[in-house]
Write a protein that holds these residues in place. Sequence first.
Motif, PDB file in Angstrom:
ATOM      1  N   PHE A  89       5.368  -0.304  13.857  1.00 24.68           N
ATOM      2  CA  PHE A  89       5.238  -1.656  13.215  1.00 24.68           C
ATOM      3  C   PHE A  89       6.497  -1.995  12.335  1.00 24.68           C
ATOM      4  CE2 PHE A  89       1.001   0.532  13.214  1.00 24.68           C
ATOM      5  CZ  PHE A  89       0.455  -0.293  14.186  1.00 24.68           C
ATOM      6  N   GLN A  90       7.726  -1.423  12.625  1.00 20.04           N
ATOM      7  CA  GLN A  90       8.703  -1.647  11.984  1.00 20.04           C
ATOM      8  C   GLN A  90       9.245  -3.317  12.437  1.00 20.04           C
ATOM      9  OE1 GLN A  90      12.417   0.447  13.283  1.00 20.04           O
ATOM     10  NE2 GLN A  90      12.349   1.007  11.457  1.00 20.04           N
ATOM     11  N   VAL A  91       9.781  -4.139  11.731  1.00 21.40           N
ATOM     12  CA  VAL A  91      10.246  -5.411  11.691  1.00 21.40           C
ATOM     13  C   VAL A  91      11.784  -5.391  11.662  1.00 21.40           C
ATOM     14  CG1 VAL A  91      10.293  -7.660  11.146  1.00 21.40           C
ATOM     15  CG2 VAL A  91       8.194  -6.389  11.081  1.00 21.40           C
ATOM     16  N   GLU A  92      12.215  -5.988  12.800  1.00 10.81           N
ATOM     17  CA  GLU A  92      13.781  -6.252  12.501  1.00 10.81           C
ATOM     18  C   GLU A  92      14.259  -7.372  12.114  1.00 10.81           C
ATOM     19  OE1 GLU A  92      16.419  -7.528  16.492  1.00 10.81           O
ATOM     20  OE2 GLU A  92      15.933  -5.384  16.612  1.00 10.81           O
ATOM     21  N   VAL A  93      15.185  -7.544  11.298  1.00  5.61           N
ATOM     22  CA  VAL A  93      15.646  -8.673  10.610  1.00  5.61           C
ATOM     23  C   VAL A  93      17.192  -8.678  10.864  1.00  5.61           C
ATOM     24  CG1 VAL A  93      16.206  -9.890   8.224  1.00  5.61           C
ATOM     25  CG2 VAL A  93      14.218  -8.533   8.466  1.00  5.61           C
ATOM     26  N   ASP A  94      17.500  -9.683  11.463  1.00  3.65           N
ATOM     27  CA  ASP A  94      18.757 -10.040  12.299  1.00  3.65           C
ATOM     28  C   ASP A  94      19.600 -11.094  11.294  1.00  3.65           C
ATOM     29  OD1 ASP A  94      18.132  -8.657  14.422  1.00  3.65           O
ATOM     30  OD2 ASP A  94      17.587 -10.301  15.582  1.00  3.65           O
ATOM     31  N   ASP A 116      24.208  -8.598  12.368  1.00  2.49           N
ATOM     32  CA  ASP A 116      24.031  -7.265  11.810  1.00  2.49           C
ATOM     33  C   ASP A 116      22.369  -7.112  11.847  1.00  2.49           C
ATOM     34  OD1 ASP A 116      26.499  -6.975  11.243  1.00  2.49           O
ATOM     35  OD2 ASP A 116      26.286  -7.279   8.913  1.00  2.49           O
ATOM     36  N   ILE A 117      21.887  -6.072  12.449  1.00  7.02           N
ATOM     37  CA  ILE A 117      20.226  -5.748  12.372  1.00  7.02           C
ATOM     38  C   ILE A 117      20.241  -4.773  11.413  1.00  7.02           C
ATOM     39  CG2 ILE A 117      18.678  -4.669  14.076  1.00  7.02           C
ATOM     40  CD1 ILE A 117      20.731  -5.320  16.509  1.00  7.02           C
ATOM     41  N   GLU A 176      27.882 -12.259   4.759  1.00  5.21           N
ATOM     42  CA  GLU A 176      28.101 -11.653   3.492  1.00  5.21           C
ATOM     43  C   GLU A 176      26.899 -11.935   2.582  1.00  5.21           C
ATOM     44  OE1 GLU A 176      30.090  -8.711   3.179  1.00  5.21           O
ATOM     45  OE2 GLU A 176      30.385  -9.154   5.323  1.00  5.21           O
ATOM     46  N   PRO A 177      26.522 -13.145   2.075  1.00  5.42           N
ATOM     47  CA  PRO A 177      25.377 -13.336   1.614  1.00  5.42           C
ATOM     48  C   PRO A 177      24.176 -12.872   1.713  1.00  5.42           C
ATOM     49  CG  PRO A 177      26.459 -15.326   1.853  1.00  5.42           C
ATOM     50  CD  PRO A 177      27.172 -14.305   2.893  1.00  5.42           C
ATOM     51  N   LEU A 178      23.949 -12.893   3.209  1.00  8.97           N
ATOM     52  CA  LEU A 178      22.649 -12.500   3.780  1.00  8.97           C
ATOM     53  C   LEU A 178      22.541 -10.835   3.641  1.00  8.97           C
ATOM     54  CD1 LEU A 178      22.704 -14.276   7.077  1.00  8.97           C
ATOM     55  CD2 LEU A 178      21.424 -14.664   5.143  1.00  8.97           C
ATOM     56  N   GLU A 198      -1.171 -10.456  25.669  1.00 11.75           N
ATOM     57  CA  GLU A 198      -1.766 -10.330  24.182  1.00 11.75           C
ATOM     58  C   GLU A 198      -0.461 -10.286  23.302  1.00 11.75           C
ATOM     59  OE1 GLU A 198      -4.202  -7.567  21.070  1.00 11.75           O
ATOM     60  OE2 GLU A 198      -4.008  -6.730  22.976  1.00 11.75           O
ATOM     61  N   ILE A 199      -0.300 -11.359  22.260  1.00 11.51           N
ATOM     62  CA  ILE A 199       0.729 -11.038  21.369  1.00 11.51           C
ATOM     63  C   ILE A 199       0.354 -10.048  20.417  1.00 11.51           C
ATOM     64  CG2 ILE A 199       1.758 -12.402  19.431  1.00 11.51           C
ATOM     65  CD1 ILE A 199       2.484 -13.396  22.136  1.00 11.51           C
ATOM     66  N   LEU A 200       0.919  -9.083  20.054  1.00  8.74           N
ATOM     67  CA  LEU A 200       0.731  -7.809  19.317  1.00  8.74           C
ATOM     68  C   LEU A 200       0.926  -7.948  17.952  1.00  8.74           C
ATOM     69  CD1 LEU A 200       1.720  -5.328  21.881  1.00  8.74           C
ATOM     70  CD2 LEU A 200      -0.633  -5.929  21.632  1.00  8.74           C
ATOM     71  N   GLY A 201       2.004  -8.626  17.347  1.00  7.01           N
ATOM     72  CA  GLY A 201       2.553  -8.633  16.104  1.00  7.01           C
ATOM     73  C   GLY A 201       4.026  -9.119  16.029  1.00  7.01           C
ATOM     74  N   LEU A 202       4.441  -8.979  14.937  1.00  5.98           N
ATOM     75  CA  LEU A 202       5.945  -9.732  14.600  1.00  5.98           C
ATOM     76  C   LEU A 202       6.903  -8.570  14.790  1.00  5.98           C
ATOM     77  CD1 LEU A 202       7.364 -11.796  13.171  1.00  5.98           C
ATOM     78  CD2 LEU A 202       7.282 -10.544  11.024  1.00  5.98           C
ATOM     79  N   GLN A 203       7.784  -8.887  15.740  1.00  5.38           N
ATOM     80  CA  GLN A 203       9.011  -7.926  16.040  1.00  5.38           C
ATOM     81  C   GLN A 203      10.159  -8.226  15.202  1.00  5.38           C
ATOM     82  OE1 GLN A 203      11.958  -8.740  17.921  1.00  5.38           O
ATOM     83  NE2 GLN A 203      12.713  -6.506  18.048  1.00  5.38           N
ATOM     84  N   GLN A 204      10.726  -9.585  15.001  1.00  6.59           N
ATOM     85  CA  GLN A 204      11.719  -9.902  14.218  1.00  6.59           C
ATOM     86  C   GLN A 204      11.810 -11.046  13.601  1.00  6.59           C
ATOM     87  OE1 GLN A 204      15.238 -11.243  16.404  1.00  6.59           O
ATOM     88  NE2 GLN A 204      14.239 -10.127  18.102  1.00  6.59           N
ATOM     89  N   ILE A 205      12.731 -11.395  12.654  1.00  9.47           N
ATOM     90  CA  ILE A 205      12.754 -12.678  12.091  1.00  9.47           C
ATOM     91  C   ILE A 205      14.518 -12.640  12.176  1.00  9.47           C
ATOM     92  CG2 ILE A 205      10.927 -12.893  10.854  1.00  9.47           C
ATOM     93  CD1 ILE A 205      12.726 -12.433   8.446  1.00  9.47           C
ATOM     94  N   ALA A 206      15.010 -13.730  12.683  1.00  2.00           N
ATOM     95  CA  ALA A 206      16.524 -13.855  12.624  1.00  2.00           C
ATOM     96  C   ALA A 206      17.021 -15.133  11.562  1.00  2.00           C
ATOM     97  CB  ALA A 206      16.827 -14.259  13.991  1.00  2.00           C
ATOM     98  N   VAL A 207      17.648 -14.580  10.529  1.00  2.00           N
ATOM     99  CA  VAL A 207      18.257 -15.678   9.587  1.00  2.00           C
ATOM    100  C   VAL A 207      19.786 -15.516   9.802  1.00  2.00           C
ATOM    101  CG1 VAL A 207      16.211 -15.246   8.140  1.00  2.00           C
ATOM    102  CG2 VAL A 207      18.533 -13.884   8.088  1.00  2.00           C
ATOM    103  N   GLY A 208      20.210 -16.977   9.717  1.00  2.00           N
ATOM    104  CA  GLY A 208      21.521 -17.196   9.852  1.00  2.00           C
ATOM    105  C   GLY A 208      22.481 -18.100   8.548  1.00  2.00           C
TER     106      GLY A 208
END
Length: 156
Positions: free
Chosen positions: A58-63, A49-50, A21-23, A6-16
């Motif tokens: 339900f915490q979501v990681e943004v990389d 950076d995480i 620095e602007p991120l 089962e896919i449970l939910g969103l774990q992370q999104i990663a932006v590059g």
Amino acid sequence: MSRPFEILGLQQIAVGAASKEPLRKLWVDMLGLAPSGHFVSEKENVDEDIVLLGSGPFQVEVDLMQPLDPARSPRVDQPALNHVGLWVDNLALAVEWLTAQGVRFAPGGIRKGASGHDIAFLHPKANEAFPIAGAGVLIELVQAPPEVIAAYRRGV
């Protein structure tokens, strides 16, 4: 179609970006996400950076990622939305079942990710041998720890 996982939910999104620095200015300074860690991998050509959104299971990681060397691949800043991570309750069964259905996975198989969880990536592009893929999106399946599985099943 019965799935053994089962896919449970969103774990992370990663932006590059070419530079983190602007991120950091946007995600940390302006939006208020909490810095949590740092990850560097020569093999994956990433300095990351995480930061965290929300709390508990339900915490979501943004990389927030930049390439270590912009002259070589992979380029974690192209595309800027690098990948989406999804919690899964049984990663090994998911990879086995999805592969049997014709889903293409990126090289590397199941391995430890930056946050210490087992991961596997669905390839963004299909091919003749594996006609199902992320349709241009790199998707990371992340083995959910027991407390995350329990929280999603309780709906709490």
